[in-house]
Design an enzyme around this catalytic site. Structure first.
Site, short mmCIF file in Angstrom:
data_model
loop_
_atom_site.label_atom_id
_atom_site.label_comp_id
_atom_site.label_asym_id
_atom_site.label_seq_id
_atom_site.Cartn_x
_atom_site.Cartn_y
_atom_site.Cartn_z
NE ARG A 38 -4.20 -1.41 -0.07
CZ ARG A 38 -5.27 -1.68 0.67
NH1 ARG A 38 -5.55 -0.98 1.73
NH2 ARG A 38 -6.08 -2.66 0.32
NE ARG A 42 -7.89 5.28 2.01
CZ ARG A 42 -8.85 4.53 2.54
NH1 ARG A 42 -10.07 5.00 2.62
NH2 ARG A 42 -8.59 3.33 3.01
NE ARG A 51 -9.08 6.13 -4.96
CZ ARG A 51 -10.37 6.24 -5.16
NH1 ARG A 51 -10.81 6.85 -6.23
NH2 ARG A 51 -11.25 5.78 -4.31
CG ASP A 87 -8.89 -3.84 -4.50
OD1 ASP A 87 -8.40 -3.12 -3.62
OD2 ASP A 87 -9.62 -4.81 -4.26
CE1 TYR A 165 -13.07 -8.04 1.40
CE2 TYR A 165 -11.06 -9.19 0.74
CZ TYR A 165 -11.69 -8.17 1.44
OH TYR A 165 -10.95 -7.27 2.17
C1 LIG Z 1 -7.64 -7.39 1.12
C2 LIG Z 1 -7.18 -6.56 -0.06
C3 LIG Z 1 -7.97 -5.63 -0.81
N1 LIG Z 1 -7.15 -5.10 -1.77
C4 LIG Z 1 -5.90 -5.62 -1.67
C5 LIG Z 1 -5.89 -6.57 -0.63
C6 LIG Z 1 -4.73 -7.45 -0.27
C7 LIG Z 1 -3.74 -6.76 0.56
C8 LIG Z 1 -4.20 -6.58 1.97
O1 LIG Z 1 -4.29 -7.59 2.67
O2 LIG Z 1 -4.44 -5.43 2.36
C9 LIG Z 1 -4.73 -5.38 -2.52
C10 LIG Z 1 -4.42 -4.01 -2.93
N2 LIG Z 1 -5.23 -2.90 -2.93
C11 LIG Z 1 -4.54 -1.84 -3.41
C12 LIG Z 1 -3.26 -2.27 -3.80
C13 LIG Z 1 -2.32 -1.36 -4.55
C14 LIG Z 1 -0.94 -1.49 -4.49
C15 LIG Z 1 -0.27 -1.09 -3.18
O3 LIG Z 1 0.15 0.08 -3.07
O4 LIG Z 1 -0.06 -1.98 -2.31
C16 LIG Z 1 -3.17 -3.62 -3.47
C17 LIG Z 1 -1.98 -4.56 -3.62
C18 LIG Z 1 -5.04 -0.46 -3.55
C19 LIG Z 1 -6.14 -0.03 -2.67
N3 LIG Z 1 -7.29 -0.69 -2.40
C20 LIG Z 1 -8.08 0.07 -1.59
C21 LIG Z 1 -7.42 1.29 -1.31
C22 LIG Z 1 -7.97 2.44 -0.46
C23 LIG Z 1 -9.23 3.03 -1.00
C24 LIG Z 1 -9.12 4.26 -1.89
O5 LIG Z 1 -8.08 4.54 -2.50
O6 LIG Z 1 -10.12 4.96 -2.02
C25 LIG Z 1 -6.20 1.25 -2.00
C26 LIG Z 1 -5.15 2.29 -2.06
C27 LIG Z 1 -9.42 -0.33 -1.12
C28 LIG Z 1 -9.53 -1.65 -0.51
N4 LIG Z 1 -9.44 -2.84 -1.18
C29 LIG Z 1 -9.55 -3.88 -0.27
C30 LIG Z 1 -9.73 -3.32 1.02
C31 LIG Z 1 -9.89 -4.10 2.30
C32 LIG Z 1 -9.71 -1.92 0.88
C33 LIG Z 1 -9.79 -0.86 1.97
C34 LIG Z 1 -11.13 -0.23 2.07
C35 LIG Z 1 -11.08 1.02 2.92
O7 LIG Z 1 -10.05 1.33 3.51
O8 LIG Z 1 -12.10 1.70 2.94
C36 LIG Z 1 -9.42 -5.30 -0.64
#
Ligand SMILES: Cc1c2[nH]c(c1CCC(=O)O)Cc1[nH]c(c(CCC(=O)O)c1C)Cc1[nH]c(c(CCC(=O)O)c1C)Cc1[nH]c(c(C)c1CCC(=O)O)C2
Length: 368
Positions: A38, A42, A51, A87, A165
């Site tokens: 990540r 944010r 975003r 994602d 999920y």
């Molecule tokens: C479980 C999982 C997800 N997504 C992902 C996982 C596996 C890694 C982990 O265990 O965290 C993988 C993921 N998601 C994202 C990346 C991008 C690359 C990176 O910088 O790591 C990666 C590798 C961007 C993202 N994916 C997400 C964000 C944040 C939301 C946004 O940008 O608006 C980012 C940067 C959203 C996301 N997507 C997911 C969740 C739980 C969330 C958070 C929701 C929240 O916080 O409200 C599912």
């Protein structure tokens, strides 16, 4: 030739910093490479600005937006690798499920899988070029725009994490809906895990064809399984994915390092180190020295500073990093956090983390 090949030429700029790739293969390096899960997120004001007001999955579908978000952290910090902004939930979408990112709630499936007959709703044979071509185009564009600064990592969720999920319909503390399937419907569970595995293999191969130089598989929900369930419902699929991706790449004369990150699966460290992956990613609940002992030098290790250590003052971060490096050693090691960066973290402290890894490891390597 796939459609994906037609979009941009593949004569990518030459790679200038291959430290991450060498460490993944257990080769010597001048410093320990570092990146953060990540790292595009944010916690960066420029990320929030890019975003702002845009739908999350629409952003994922724009190669230009994904490229920009992937590059943002590299402009600030000397990371040794980048991970493509996307994602893990784009795979269930490609199989026909609706997934939305709801502010304040996270990913949400309006119609999750409830019973085994719901599997009929899923697309079995997914044309990854058609359904996920936008990710491939984002990777190709980013490989050009990154100008060979550092390698670009592609990724996928692992079958069990995606299955959980798809059944839970979103985040969960107990994952009891998904785990009910494992105990009540083991055959249907295996059928779903197999369907996901087939799509993930194609998806990862497509990412390498598009320009990904390493691959990470996220089994983020491993910890909710016990050792026996992990061995039955996660490990075989993780192994199958790496074996099939590697065999196919070998046929094409290609080879990219693969990383498995099974969060909270410390009980399976030995098995994970014998699962066809070059690198095992670790969360912060594992002690570096014992992780080394238990994996017996068979793999490189990645991780595992507690992300919350980034709340500490910079000097303390530096001390924690030094201890971590002493535990893992400098060879066959990629520094990272034990999970992703949180939105309320100070960008400056991420910088301190990266700098501490570079500084301490350079000194340690000089002394060898
Ligand atoms: C479980 C999982 C997800 N997504 C992902 C996982 C596996 C890694 C982990 O265990 O965290 C993988 C993921 N998601 C994202 C990346 C991008 C690359 C990176 O910088 O790591 C990666 C590798 C961007 C993202 N994916 C997400 C964000 C944040 C939301 C946004 O940008 O608006 C980012 C940067 C959203 C996301 N997507 C997911 C969740 C739980 C969330 C958070 C929701 C929240 O916080 O409200 C599912």
């Amino acid at each position: 030739m796939s459609k994906n090949d037609l979009i941009l030429p593949k004569d990518f700029p030459q790679l200038k910093n291959d430290t991450f790739l060498r460490a993944a293969r257990g080769e010597e390096t001048e410093h320990v490479p570092v990146w953060c899960m990540r790292q595009a997120g944010r916690y960066l004001p420029e990320f929030r600005e890019s975003r702002a007001g845009k739908d999350f999955f629409e952003t994922c579908q724009s190669p230009e937006a994904c490229c920009e978000l992937t590059l943002q952290p590299l402009r600030r910090f000397p990371f040794d690798a980048a991970i493509i902004f996307s994602d893990i939930l784009v795979v269930p979408q490609a199989m026909g499920m609706d997934v939305q990112m709801v502010a304040g709630k996270g990913p949400t499936f309006p119609e999750p899988l409830k019973e085994p007959e719901d599997l009929q709703r899923l697309q079995v044979k997914v044309d990854t070029d058609k359904e996920l071509g936008y990710v491939f185009r984002a990777i190709t564009l980013t490989r050009h725009k990154i100008e060979g600064k550092v390698p670009l990592i592609g990724f996928s969720g692992a079958p069990w994490t995606l299955m959980s999920y798809m059944i839970e319909g979103g985040g969960s503390n107990t994952h009891s809906k998904a785990k009910r399937w494992l105990y009540q419907h083991p055959e249907a569970s295996h059928m779903l895990l197999k369907m996901l595995t087939d799509v993930i293999v194609e998806y990862l191969l497509g990412q390498v064809a598009a320009g990904a130089q390493a691959l990470q598989v996220f089994e983020s929900h491993a910890g909710i399984l016990g050792p026996a369930e992990f061995k039955e419902f996660s490990l075989p699929y993780l192994r199958d994915i790496a074996r099939r991706v590697k065999d196919k790449l070998k046929e094409a004369g290609q080879d990219v390092p693969m990383i498995v990150f099974a969060k909270d699966a410390h009980y399976a460290l030995e098995e994970l180190s014998q699962s066809n992956y070059e690198v095992v990613g670790l969360d912060w609940t594992i002690d570096p020295l014992s992780a080394r002992e238990r994996t017996g030098g068979k793999v490189s290790l990645q991780g595992n500073m507690d992300p919350c250590a980034l709340y500490a003052p910079k000097e303390r971060i530096s001390d924690i990093v030094k201890k971590m490096l002493e535990g893992f050693g400098t060879r066959g090691y990629i520094a990272n956090l034990g999970h992703g960066v949180y939105p309320d973290m100070e960008p400056e402290n991420i910088g301190a983390f990266v700098e501490a890894v570079h500084q301490h490891s350079k000194q340690m390597i000089k002394q060898i």
